[in-house]
Design a protein around this motif. Structure first.
Motif, PDB file in Angstrom:
ATOM      1  N   LEU A 138       4.340  -1.638   4.546  1.00 16.41           N
ATOM      2  CA  LEU A 138       5.158  -2.833   4.391  1.00 16.41           C
ATOM      3  C   LEU A 138       6.556  -2.383   4.034  1.00 16.41           C
ATOM      4  N   VAL A 193       1.542  -8.790  -3.006  1.00 11.33           N
ATOM      5  CA  VAL A 193       0.850  -8.341  -1.792  1.00 11.33           C
ATOM      6  C   VAL A 193      -0.647  -8.620  -1.894  1.00 11.33           C
ATOM      7  N   TRP A 201       6.288  -4.096  10.454  1.00 17.26           N
ATOM      8  CA  TRP A 201       5.486  -4.249   9.242  1.00 17.26           C
ATOM      9  C   TRP A 201       5.924  -5.493   8.477  1.00 17.26           C
ATOM     10  N   PRO A 202       5.035  -6.080   7.660  1.00 12.18           N
ATOM     11  CA  PRO A 202       5.427  -7.231   6.835  1.00 12.18           C
ATOM     12  C   PRO A 202       6.584  -6.860   5.899  1.00 12.18           C
ATOM     13  N   ARG A 241       0.154   1.109   2.074  1.00 11.07           N
ATOM     14  CA  ARG A 241      -1.003   0.431   1.488  1.00 11.07           C
ATOM     15  C   ARG A 241      -2.202   1.363   1.538  1.00 11.07           C
TER      16      ARG A 241
END
Length: 159
Positions: free
Chosen positions: A58, A77, A110-111, A52
């Motif tokens: 992510l 996102v 992480w997501p 990001r």
């Protein structure tokens, strides 16, 4: 088992995700891995690390026969910029080398964003080490990782 596969197995167990890690012959490509495993490329889930603009990362879980749709993933996102990091940054972000990456056992949780096309299947995915594959039911994986499920891919060669 090696350290990467042990991290994956331990994290899956902690999350209540049944997983089977098996040794396999080295593969030269995703298509070759599918051939070795006797499955189609769509039955392999690629765990892609995405950076990001704020410096965080992510995971995008993508069927092996598809690729990330950057406009779709950015919309889900809720950001304007995303990119694939260099191999060294991906290793730093996850503790895994490219070709072995998985959200399970990652050095940072992480997501996770999973393409809707992987739901309801038993798939092969990275296991933390080369020469091994992890078999998992995607519904267990999605639940255990608290993944966001959405349409985030396009056919390979488009977008």
């Amino acid at each position: 088992m090696t350290s990467g596969t042990n991290r994956v197995r331990d994290d899956a167990e902690r999350r209540g995700i049944p997983i089977e890690i098996v040794e396999r012959a080295p593969a030269t490509s995703l298509e070759h891995a599918a051939e070795l495993l006797g499955i189609t490329p769509a039955e392999i889930v690629k765990s892609l690390v995405v950076k990001r603009s704020d410096g965080n990362y992510l995971f995008a879980l993508v069927p092996g026969d598809r690729q990330i749709s950057w406009p779709k993933l950015r919309a889900v996102v809720g950001v304007n910029k995303l990119r694939m990091p260099e191999a060294g940054l991906a290793l730093d972000a996850t503790g895994f080398a490219r070709g072995t990456i998985t959200p399970l056992g990652s050095s940072t949780a992480w997501p996770v964003f999973a393409d809707e096309r992987i739901a309801g299947k038993r798939v092969s995915m990275g296991s933390g080490d080369h020469g091994y594959t992890a078999w998992v039911h995607t519904d267990d994986l999605i639940r255990g990782l608290d993944a966001t499920v959405a349409d985030i891919t396009t056919e390979t060669g488009t977008d």
